[in-house]
Design an enzyme around this catalytic site. Structure first.
Site, PDB file in Angstrom:
ATOM      1  N   GLU A  29     -12.443 -11.396  12.986  1.00  0.00           N
ATOM      2  CA  GLU A  29     -11.827 -11.718  11.695  1.00  0.00           C
ATOM      3  C   GLU A  29     -12.782 -12.272  10.781  1.00  0.00           C
ATOM      4  O   GLU A  29     -13.508 -13.023  10.903  1.00  0.00           O
ATOM      5  CB  GLU A  29     -10.633 -12.844  11.647  1.00  0.00           C
ATOM      6  CG  GLU A  29     -10.249 -13.447  10.331  1.00  0.00           C
ATOM      7  CD  GLU A  29      -9.920 -12.062   9.853  1.00  0.00           C
ATOM      8  OE1 GLU A  29      -9.013 -11.538   9.902  1.00  0.00           O
ATOM      9  OE2 GLU A  29     -10.285 -12.104   8.333  1.00  0.00           O
TER      10      GLU A  29
ATOM     11  N   GLY B 181      -4.537 -14.955   9.830  1.00  0.00           N
ATOM     12  CA  GLY B 181      -3.452 -15.105   8.942  1.00  0.00           C
ATOM     13  C   GLY B 181      -3.552 -13.911   7.971  1.00  0.00           C
ATOM     14  O   GLY B 181      -2.408 -13.363   7.385  1.00  0.00           O
ATOM     15  N   GLY B 182      -4.548 -13.166   7.667  1.00  0.00           N
ATOM     16  CA  GLY B 182      -4.389 -12.084   6.802  1.00  0.00           C
ATOM     17  C   GLY B 182      -3.921 -12.191   5.523  1.00  0.00           C
ATOM     18  O   GLY B 182      -3.865 -13.312   4.787  1.00  0.00           O
ATOM     19  N   THR B 183      -3.674 -11.180   4.834  1.00  0.00           N
ATOM     20  CA  THR B 183      -3.193 -11.114   3.431  1.00  0.00           C
ATOM     21  C   THR B 183      -2.008 -11.684   3.236  1.00  0.00           C
ATOM     22  O   THR B 183      -1.790 -12.656   2.391  1.00  0.00           O
ATOM     23  CB  THR B 183      -3.203  -9.716   3.220  1.00  0.00           C
ATOM     24  OG1 THR B 183      -4.134  -8.787   3.351  1.00  0.00           O
ATOM     25  CG2 THR B 183      -2.615  -9.517   1.676  1.00  0.00           C
ATOM     26  N   CYS B 184      -0.999 -11.677   4.258  1.00  0.00           N
ATOM     27  CA  CYS B 184       0.447 -12.168   4.024  1.00  0.00           C
ATOM     28  C   CYS B 184       0.114 -13.916   3.820  1.00  0.00           C
ATOM     29  O   CYS B 184       0.757 -14.081   2.934  1.00  0.00           O
ATOM     30  CB  CYS B 184       1.174 -11.896   5.387  1.00  0.00           C
ATOM     31  SG  CYS B 184       2.818 -12.644   5.356  1.00  0.00           S
TER      32      CYS B 184
ATOM     33  N   HIS C  85      34.977 -16.329   1.672  1.00  0.00           N
ATOM     34  CA  HIS C  85      35.242 -16.739   0.300  1.00  0.00           C
ATOM     35  C   HIS C  85      34.662 -18.216  -0.036  1.00  0.00           C
ATOM     36  O   HIS C  85      35.368 -18.849   0.660  1.00  0.00           O
ATOM     37  CB  HIS C  85      36.449 -16.245  -0.030  1.00  0.00           C
ATOM     38  CG  HIS C  85      36.775 -16.609  -1.549  1.00  0.00           C
ATOM     39  ND1 HIS C  85      36.417 -15.594  -2.272  1.00  0.00           N
ATOM     40  CD2 HIS C  85      37.287 -17.415  -2.263  1.00  0.00           C
ATOM     41  CE1 HIS C  85      36.800 -16.022  -3.622  1.00  0.00           C
ATOM     42  NE2 HIS C  85      37.290 -17.177  -3.478  1.00  0.00           N
TER      43      HIS C  85
HETATM   44  C1  LIG Z   1       0.227 -10.223  -3.669  1.00  0.00           C
HETATM   45  C2  LIG Z   1       0.978  -9.529  -2.157  1.00  0.00           C
HETATM   46  C3  LIG Z   1       2.340 -10.008  -1.781  1.00  0.00           C
HETATM   47  C4  LIG Z   1       2.774  -9.502  -0.785  1.00  0.00           C
HETATM   48  N1  LIG Z   1       4.038  -9.767  -0.362  1.00  0.00           N
HETATM   49  C5  LIG Z   1       4.742  -9.378   0.592  1.00  0.00           C
HETATM   50  C6  LIG Z   1       5.896  -9.890   1.008  1.00  0.00           C
HETATM   51  O1  LIG Z   1       6.671 -10.515   0.243  1.00  0.00           O
HETATM   52  N2  LIG Z   1       6.578  -9.099   2.246  1.00  0.00           N
HETATM   53  C7  LIG Z   1       5.920  -8.475   2.804  1.00  0.00           C
HETATM   54  O2  LIG Z   1       6.497  -8.004   4.027  1.00  0.00           O
HETATM   55  N3  LIG Z   1       4.888  -8.041   2.707  1.00  0.00           N
HETATM   56  C8  LIG Z   1       4.042  -8.547   1.368  1.00  0.00           C
HETATM   57  N4  LIG Z   1       2.707  -8.022   1.315  1.00  0.00           N
HETATM   58  C9  LIG Z   1       1.984  -7.032   2.166  1.00  0.00           C
HETATM   59  C10 LIG Z   1       1.543  -7.749   3.553  1.00  0.00           C
HETATM   60  O3  LIG Z   1       0.728  -8.970   2.942  1.00  0.00           O
HETATM   61  C11 LIG Z   1       0.822  -6.745   4.537  1.00  0.00           C
HETATM   62  O4  LIG Z   1       1.657  -5.778   4.463  1.00  0.00           O
HETATM   63  C12 LIG Z   1       0.466  -7.331   5.568  1.00  0.00           C
HETATM   64  O5  LIG Z   1      -0.446  -8.543   5.474  1.00  0.00           O
HETATM   65  C13 LIG Z   1      -0.345  -6.443   6.624  1.00  0.00           C
HETATM   66  O6  LIG Z   1      -0.638  -7.012   7.778  1.00  0.00           O
HETATM   67  P1  LIG Z   1      -1.928  -6.384   8.326  1.00  0.00           P
HETATM   68  O7  LIG Z   1      -2.402  -7.279   9.547  1.00  0.00           O
HETATM   69  O8  LIG Z   1      -2.018  -4.751   8.442  1.00  0.00           O
HETATM   70  O9  LIG Z   1      -3.431  -6.668   7.510  1.00  0.00           O
HETATM   71  P2  LIG Z   1      -4.025  -8.097   6.934  1.00  0.00           P
HETATM   72  O10 LIG Z   1      -2.840  -9.307   6.814  1.00  0.00           O
HETATM   73  O11 LIG Z   1      -4.605  -7.731   5.466  1.00  0.00           O
HETATM   74  O12 LIG Z   1      -4.964  -8.211   7.941  1.00  0.00           O
HETATM   75  C14 LIG Z   1      -6.223  -7.437   8.085  1.00  0.00           C
HETATM   76  C15 LIG Z   1      -7.173  -8.592   8.436  1.00  0.00           C
HETATM   77  O13 LIG Z   1      -8.393  -7.888   8.907  1.00  0.00           O
HETATM   78  C16 LIG Z   1      -9.568  -8.538   8.298  1.00  0.00           C
HETATM   79  N5  LIG Z   1     -10.620  -7.726   8.449  1.00  0.00           N
HETATM   80  C17 LIG Z   1     -10.732  -6.430   7.470  1.00  0.00           C
HETATM   81  N6  LIG Z   1     -11.739  -5.655   7.836  1.00  0.00           N
HETATM   82  C18 LIG Z   1     -12.225  -6.411   8.772  1.00  0.00           C
HETATM   83  C19 LIG Z   1     -13.897  -6.093   9.520  1.00  0.00           C
HETATM   84  N7  LIG Z   1     -14.526  -4.847   9.194  1.00  0.00           N
HETATM   85  N8  LIG Z   1     -13.988  -7.149  10.428  1.00  0.00           N
HETATM   86  C20 LIG Z   1     -13.457  -7.969  10.516  1.00  0.00           C
HETATM   87  N9  LIG Z   1     -12.227  -8.370   9.997  1.00  0.00           N
HETATM   88  C21 LIG Z   1     -11.532  -7.465   9.013  1.00  0.00           C
HETATM   89  C22 LIG Z   1      -9.189  -8.978   6.892  1.00  0.00           C
HETATM   90  O14 LIG Z   1      -9.905 -10.158   6.677  1.00  0.00           O
HETATM   91  C23 LIG Z   1      -7.716  -9.413   7.414  1.00  0.00           C
HETATM   92  O15 LIG Z   1      -7.747 -10.848   7.635  1.00  0.00           O
HETATM   93  C24 LIG Z   1       2.092  -8.469   0.146  1.00  0.00           C
HETATM   94  C25 LIG Z   1       0.827  -8.149  -0.185  1.00  0.00           C
HETATM   95  C26 LIG Z   1       0.127  -8.588  -1.492  1.00  0.00           C
HETATM   96  C27 LIG Z   1      -1.122  -8.209  -1.561  1.00  0.00           C
END
Ligand SMILES: Cc1cc2nc3c(=O)[nH]c(=O)nc-3n(C[C@H](O)[C@H](O)[C@H](O)COP(=O)(O)OP(=O)(O)OC[C@H]3O[C@@H](n4cnc5c(N)ncnc54)[C@H](O)[C@@H]3O)c2cc1C
Length: 457
Positions: free
Chosen positions: A32, A37-40, A437
């Site tokens: 990471e 926890g990533g984007t979400c 209801h």
């Molecule tokens: C503003 C916003 C609001 C959102 N609201 C919702 C919502 O209400 N409901 C919903 O379902 N979805 C929502 N989403 C979308 C949701 O956040 C994503 O679909 C979800 O986080 C995807 O998970 P993921 O694991 O694929 O990616 P991510 O959660 O982004 O995880 C990817 C991880 O990989 C890491 N990483 C990337 N490249 C590298 C590398 N080269 N080396 C090491 N680590 C790396 C990153 O740091 C990140 O922590 C929202 C997105 C945004 C931007």
């Protein structure tokens, strides 16, 4: 060289459950670059919904007199809103670190990594090889080609979440779900807001009726919305940002802050995937089959990195599918997945399955059932009558092909049609089921009844 049974790249909503599950079967390296926890968790779903909750309180106070309650006009302390958001997010993130820390089989490597040779991954001073590789690096904000944008201090969904002083006038480029979430949130906090949307309507992936509900709500709250309009240039002078827009006619807007919310692009370009022989499509998404396998042996891609729906719930389901297939010898796939989604504007928008147009294009004979929330007693009682529920039903089989809701608690209400679709229930099953209801769910029952009336049975 460290050898692991599994390498998981990215500790977000797909990577965390993937790593913890894989850790039950062997040693796992979890990489990471930022925080677990990533984007979400850190800059997407949870922070935005937490701040939207603050915005809703401000709006309820503004509307207090409609309910017979005296209250003064609210003023919002954005710093306190951000502190509350952080207080919600931090313990969840700490829990993620605890989960990983307590798993004896999962080693966390903190840093940005990439492939440096055939199946060999480097992060910091460590080189890692693994029998199985799970890619889930997520995506990032796409920055559009706007003249002068590089000279303007613009915000993204990430930086706007930590702004502590209220913008005087927020210009939002993009009217999809991210742009709409922030536009209404900041309007409710007290900023003037302008939305510039290239498509002909807000949230253009939704049924047109749902877009119309959102537009009406935005207009009622005083948000300036330009649809069918492209921002082509931006300049900054002092505290003022000026944007030039081209639509039916050229226009300009001035604001104090600029949010870019024109879409997301996958982070596949950061990984050097050619070292793995993993194919990406023209948009940079890793190409996978419906078992989430890439073309390379024992390499899978999950979450936002692969094409297809980009939600936390689909990212988690990806991890579930792969775990079952790889470690439990099952045959799960993404084919036919029923995937709902929501947009957390007010009134909320939520959808599952085909829109009316998609269903017609697919050759279905349709029956449509619609119920306006104005006709749902509970919606009237709580003073939230804007919006509607729409069922798209196959006339020959009575099967529900899609359901689309704009209205109070749409993100919760959608789950009844979701379960019906997963279970293969017909709209008549929903119509027959007794609903309490007075609830908003009665609207679902009535919309299914609307199909019934249309078919004349
Ligand atoms: C503003 C916003 C609001 C959102 N609201 C919702 C919502 O209400 N409901 C919903 O379902 N979805 C929502 N989403 C979308 C949701 O956040 C994503 O679909 C979800 O986080 C995807 O998970 P993921 O694991 O694929 O990616 P991510 O959660 O982004 O995880 C990817 C991880 O990989 C890491 N990483 C990337 N490249 C590298 C590398 N080269 N080396 C090491 N680590 C790396 C990153 O740091 C990140 O922590 C929202 C997105 C945004 C931007």
């Amino acid at each position: 060289m460290n050898h692991y049974d599994a390498l998981v790249v990215g500790g977000g909503q797909a990577g965390l459950p993937m790593a913890l599950r894989a850790g039950r079967h062997g040693r796992v390296a979890l990489i990471e670059r930022e925080v677990l926890g990533g984007t979400c968790l850190n800059r997407g779903c949870i922070p935005t919904k937490t701040m939207i909750a603050s915005a809703k309180v401000a709006q309820q106070v503004r509307r207090a007199s409609e309910y017979g309650v005296r209250a003064e006009a609210p003023s919002v302390d954005l710093g306190a809103v951000v502190d509350r958001k952080n207080a919600v997010v931090s313990p969840i993130r700490e829990g993620a670190y605890r989960d990983v820390g307590s798993s004896a089989q999962v080693d966390l490597f903190e840093g940005e990594g990439r492939f440096v040779a055939w199946r060999r991954f480097r992060v910091g001073d460590n080189e890692i090889e693994a029998s199985r590789i799970f890619l889930k690096a997520g995506n990032r904000t796409a920055i559009p080609a706007i003249d002068g944008l590089d000279t303007v201090p613009y915000l993204t969904s990430r930086s706007l979440l930590d702004l502590r002083e209220l913008p005087g006038h927020l210009l939002v480029i993009g009217g999809g779900y991210v742009g709409c979430d922030f536009a209404q949130m900041f309007c409710r906090f007290g900023s003037r807001v302008t939305v510039v949307q290239r498509a002909g309507r807000l949230v253009p992936g939704e049924e047109p009726e749902l877009s119309a509900v959102v537009l009406e709500a935005f207009a009622a709250e005083g948000i300036d919305v330009l649809t069918g309009t492209t921002c082509t240039a931006a300049t900054a002078a002092g505290d003022i940002i000026r944007i030039t827009c081209e639509g039916a006619e050229s226009t300009e807007r001035e604001g104090t802050h600029l949010l870019i919310a024109t879409g997301r692009i996958p982070k596949s370009d950061t990984l050097e995937l050619d070292q793995l022989d993993v194919a990406v499509d023209d948009d940079g998404y890793v190409v996978v089959d419906d078992h989430l396998r890439t073309g390379a042996e024992d390499v899978w891609a999950l979450g936002d990195l692969r094409g297809g729906p980009q939600f936390t719930h689909t990212a988690r389901d990806d991890a579930y599918i792969i775990h079952r297939n790889v470690y439990q010898d099952q045959d799960r796939s993404t084919a036919g997945r029923v995937v709902p989604h929501a947009v957390f504007v007010d009134p909320e928008v939520a959808s599952v399955g085909l829109t009316e147009q998609q269903a017609r294009d697919a050759g279905h004979d349709l029956s449509i059932g619609v119920q306006e929330f104005a006709g749902v007693v509970r919606a009237r009682a709580i003073g939230e009558t804007r919006g509607l529920i729409k069922f798209v039903v196959d006339s020959d089989t009575d099967r529900i092909l899609g359901c689309h809701i704009a209205g109070p608690h749409a993100g919760e209400l959608i789950h009844e049609p979701v379960v019906a679709m997963v279970a293969g229930a017909s709209y008549t099953d929903i119509r027959r089921a007794i609903h309490i209801h007075p609830t908003l769910s009665e609207g679902i029952n009535a919309a299914a009844g609307g199909v019934h009336r249309e078919t004349g049975t």
